[in-house]
Write a protein that holds these residues in place. Structure first.
Motif, PDB file in Angstrom:
ATOM      1  N   ALA A   1       0.953  -1.274   0.044  1.00 12.46           N
ATOM      2  CA  ALA A   1      -0.080   0.174  -0.002  1.00 12.46           C
ATOM      3  C   ALA A   1       0.866   1.335  -0.097  1.00 12.46           C
ATOM      4  O   ALA A   1       0.552   2.176  -0.827  1.00 12.46           O
ATOM      5  CB  ALA A   1      -0.876   0.072   1.181  1.00 12.46           C
TER       6      ALA A   1
ATOM      7  N   ASP B   1       2.475   1.809  -3.431  1.00 18.44           N
ATOM      8  CA  ASP B   1       1.264   2.070  -4.232  1.00 18.44           C
ATOM      9  C   ASP B   1       1.209   4.049  -4.329  1.00 18.44           C
ATOM     10  O   ASP B   1       1.199   4.363  -5.263  1.00 18.44           O
ATOM     11  CB  ASP B   1      -0.139   1.607  -4.258  1.00 18.44           C
ATOM     12  CG  ASP B   1      -0.152   0.172  -4.384  1.00 18.44           C
ATOM     13  OD1 ASP B   1       0.777  -0.376  -5.145  1.00 18.44           O
ATOM     14  OD2 ASP B   1      -1.004  -0.558  -3.858  1.00 18.44           O
ATOM     15  N   CYS B   2       1.116   4.228  -3.036  1.00 16.11           N
ATOM     16  CA  CYS B   2       0.805   5.730  -2.954  1.00 16.11           C
ATOM     17  C   CYS B   2       2.118   6.585  -3.061  1.00 16.11           C
ATOM     18  O   CYS B   2       2.029   7.532  -3.742  1.00 16.11           O
ATOM     19  CB  CYS B   2       0.428   6.061  -1.455  1.00 16.11           C
ATOM     20  SG  CYS B   2      -1.234   5.318  -1.122  1.00 16.11           S
TER      21      CYS B   2
ATOM     22  N   CYS C   1      -4.321   8.121   0.733  1.00 18.06           N
ATOM     23  CA  CYS C   1      -4.346   7.171  -0.140  1.00 18.06           C
ATOM     24  C   CYS C   1      -4.142   5.765   0.486  1.00 18.06           C
ATOM     25  O   CYS C   1      -4.490   5.000   0.136  1.00 18.06           O
ATOM     26  CB  CYS C   1      -3.116   7.595  -1.063  1.00 18.06           C
ATOM     27  SG  CYS C   1      -2.447   6.311  -2.276  1.00 18.06           S
ATOM     28  N   TYR C   2      -3.174   5.912   1.632  1.00 15.38           N
ATOM     29  CA  TYR C   2      -2.709   4.662   2.159  1.00 15.38           C
ATOM     30  C   TYR C   2      -3.667   3.951   2.982  1.00 15.38           C
ATOM     31  O   TYR C   2      -3.802   2.598   2.749  1.00 15.38           O
ATOM     32  CB  TYR C   2      -1.402   5.173   3.259  1.00 15.38           C
ATOM     33  CG  TYR C   2      -1.022   3.866   4.122  1.00 15.38           C
ATOM     34  CD1 TYR C   2       0.078   3.087   3.771  1.00 15.38           C
ATOM     35  CD2 TYR C   2      -1.266   3.774   5.182  1.00 15.38           C
ATOM     36  CE1 TYR C   2       0.518   1.836   4.249  1.00 15.38           C
ATOM     37  CE2 TYR C   2      -1.000   2.715   6.264  1.00 15.38           C
ATOM     38  CZ  TYR C   2      -0.197   1.644   5.714  1.00 15.38           C
ATOM     39  OH  TYR C   2       0.408   0.684   6.350  1.00 15.38           O
TER      40      TYR C   2
ATOM     41  N   ARG D   1      -5.703   2.223   0.166  1.00 13.17           N
ATOM     42  CA  ARG D   1      -5.124   1.063  -0.670  1.00 13.17           C
ATOM     43  C   ARG D   1      -5.040  -0.159   0.461  1.00 13.17           C
ATOM     44  O   ARG D   1      -4.936  -1.190  -0.044  1.00 13.17           O
ATOM     45  CB  ARG D   1      -3.817   1.537  -1.119  1.00 13.17           C
ATOM     46  CG  ARG D   1      -3.696   2.515  -2.180  1.00 13.17           C
ATOM     47  CD  ARG D   1      -4.514   1.832  -3.369  1.00 13.17           C
ATOM     48  NE  ARG D   1      -3.767   0.887  -3.811  1.00 13.17           N
ATOM     49  CZ  ARG D   1      -4.430  -0.436  -4.400  1.00 13.17           C
ATOM     50  NH1 ARG D   1      -5.679  -0.501  -4.668  1.00 13.17           N
ATOM     51  NH2 ARG D   1      -3.941  -1.405  -4.845  1.00 13.17           N
TER      52      ARG D   1
ATOM     53  N   GLU E   1      -8.353  -1.814   0.487  1.00 17.18           N
ATOM     54  CA  GLU E   1      -8.576  -2.625  -0.631  1.00 17.18           C
ATOM     55  C   GLU E   1      -7.749  -3.757  -0.682  1.00 17.18           C
ATOM     56  O   GLU E   1      -8.171  -4.934  -1.178  1.00 17.18           O
ATOM     57  CB  GLU E   1      -8.052  -1.624  -1.966  1.00 17.18           C
ATOM     58  CG  GLU E   1      -9.256  -0.581  -2.337  1.00 17.18           C
ATOM     59  CD  GLU E   1      -8.688   0.570  -3.211  1.00 17.18           C
ATOM     60  OE1 GLU E   1      -7.587  -0.068  -3.792  1.00 17.18           O
ATOM     61  OE2 GLU E   1      -9.362   1.438  -3.509  1.00 17.18           O
ATOM     62  N   ARG E   2      -6.568  -3.767  -0.234  1.00 12.94           N
ATOM     63  CA  ARG E   2      -5.660  -4.883  -0.298  1.00 12.94           C
ATOM     64  C   ARG E   2      -6.122  -5.681   0.705  1.00 12.94           C
ATOM     65  O   ARG E   2      -6.079  -7.078   0.232  1.00 12.94           O
ATOM     66  CB  ARG E   2      -4.363  -4.491   0.023  1.00 12.94           C
ATOM     67  CG  ARG E   2      -3.681  -3.854  -1.266  1.00 12.94           C
ATOM     68  CD  ARG E   2      -2.150  -3.533  -1.028  1.00 12.94           C
ATOM     69  NE  ARG E   2      -1.577  -3.030  -2.316  1.00 12.94           N
ATOM     70  CZ  ARG E   2      -1.056  -3.787  -3.450  1.00 12.94           C
ATOM     71  NH1 ARG E   2      -1.193  -5.192  -3.236  1.00 12.94           N
ATOM     72  NH2 ARG E   2      -0.648  -3.428  -4.660  1.00 12.94           N
TER      73      ARG E   2
ATOM     74  N   ASP F   1      -8.891  -7.834  -0.600  1.00 15.08           N
ATOM     75  CA  ASP F   1      -8.273  -8.552  -1.702  1.00 15.08           C
ATOM     76  C   ASP F   1      -8.028 -10.225  -1.204  1.00 15.08           C
ATOM     77  O   ASP F   1      -8.008 -10.863  -1.704  1.00 15.08           O
ATOM     78  CB  ASP F   1      -7.000  -7.993  -2.775  1.00 15.08           C
ATOM     79  CG  ASP F   1      -7.576  -6.663  -3.594  1.00 15.08           C
ATOM     80  OD1 ASP F   1      -8.672  -6.662  -3.689  1.00 15.08           O
ATOM     81  OD2 ASP F   1      -6.757  -6.006  -3.841  1.00 15.08           O
TER      82      ASP F   1
END
Length: 74
Positions: free
Chosen positions: A30, A33-34, A49-50, A53, A56-57, A60
Motif C-alpha cells: 500500500a 502504491d501511494c 491514499c494509504y 489502498r 482494498e488490499r 483482496d
C-alpha cells in the motif's frame, strides 16, 4: 556428509531464503502504491491514499463471507 548432499542442502536453503525475501506485507505494498504515484510520506493526501489502498488490499486477500479455509490435501 558428502559434498553432493551438502551442496543440495545449501541450494535448498538459498532457494528457501530467496523465496521469503520476495514476500512483502500488504502495508508495504500500500505504501509503494501511494509513493509510486507521487504522494510524499506524511502528507494528508498520502495518509488518505494509504488508508484506502490498505483497505482494498485487505479485502483482496480476505476470504469471502461465510467461506471457511479447507484443509490441505498434502
Amino acid at each position: 556428509m558428502n559434498s553432493s548432499k551438502m551442496r543440495l542442502s545449501l541450494i535448498s536453503i538459498i532457494l528457501a531464503a530467496g523465496s521469503l525475501v520476495g514476500c512483502g506485507s500488504i502495508e508495504q505494498a500500500a505504501q509503494d502504491d501511494c509513493t509510486s504515484i507521487g504522494w510524499e510520506i506524511g502528507s494528508k493526501g498520502y495518509q488518505d491514499c494509504y488508508k484506502a489502498r490498505l483497505y482494498e488490499r485487505k479485502l483482496d486477500y480476505s476470504l469471502p463471507p461465510g467461506d471457511k479455509p479447507s484443509p490441505s490435501l498434502l
